[in-house]
Design an enzyme around this catalytic site. Structure first.
Site, PDB file in Angstrom:
ATOM      1  N   LYS A   1       0.854  -1.192  -0.033  1.00  0.00           N
ATOM      2  CA  LYS A   1       0.033  -0.142  -0.065  1.00  0.00           C
ATOM      3  C   LYS A   1       0.910   1.170   0.047  1.00  0.00           C
ATOM      4  CE  LYS A   1      -2.078   2.112   3.340  1.00  0.00           C
ATOM      5  NZ  LYS A   1      -2.786   2.545   4.646  1.00  0.00           N
TER       6      LYS A   1
ATOM      7  N   ASP B   1      -6.417   0.244   0.870  1.00  0.00           N
ATOM      8  CA  ASP B   1      -6.388   0.253   2.450  1.00  0.00           C
ATOM      9  C   ASP B   1      -8.126  -0.285   2.659  1.00  0.00           C
ATOM     10  OD1 ASP B   1      -8.216   2.101   1.531  1.00  0.00           O
ATOM     11  OD2 ASP B   1      -7.495   3.892   2.709  1.00  0.00           O
TER      12      ASP B   1
END
Length: 163
Positions: free
Chosen positions: A72, A90
């Site tokens: 991420k 996320d």
């Protein structure tokens, strides 16, 4: 009366031929030297270099391995700093990709790979931003605001709240 300052004499500089020989030997021993800081892109390299000014490379590497390991984080930096089409997944992106069935998946990697295939290229650069904002402010985890949702007519999620 203060003692006179000691005069420090520096050794004479080497002759150019000697300096050339030194670097010729370095080159012969290691033709393609690489830096020792762990990094995954220009940004993580920048952070690692800044940190290394305060610590050893080995110490920095211990701290940054866990810090830079996340997909991420890498995807956010690549997208924002370098304009690459990436999909940082996320909790919000995960939820929206599943609720709207854009890229259903059981884990963030499945969703990320699904988004890579599903998102049309012309929307790729901003897709994760849109999904994050939608999940953060409209399609919330516990109380989705479906009545004001721009995707309401396309959504068939079991979490949909009509009243």
């Amino acid at each position: 009366m203060a003692a006179p300052a000691k005069r420090i004499t520096l050794p004479r500089a080497r002759k150019p031929a000697e300096i050339r020989e030194i670097f010729s030997r370095f080159q012969a021993a290691n033709p393609e030297p690489k830096g020792e800081l762990d990094h995954t892109n220009a940004f993580t390299l920048l952070v690692a270099v800044v940190l290394s000014a305060q610590a050893t490379d080995a110490g920095v590497n211990k701290a940054t391995r866990a810090l830079f390991a996340g997909r991420k984080t890498a995807n956010v930096v690549l997208n924002i700093a370098f304009g690459e089409i990436t999909h940082a997944v996320d909790t919000h992106v995960f939820r929206i990709a599943n609720r709207l069935r854009i890229a259903p998946g059981k884990n963030v990697l499945q969703v990320e790979l699904g988004l890579e295939k599903a998102v049309p290229p012309e929307f790729g650069r901003h897709a994760h931003h849109w999904l994050i904002l939608h999940g953060r402010y409209t399609c919330k985890a516990l109380r989705p605001e479906c009545l004001r949702c721009i995707q309401n007519d396309l959504c068939d999620s079991a979490d949909k709240r009509i009243a």
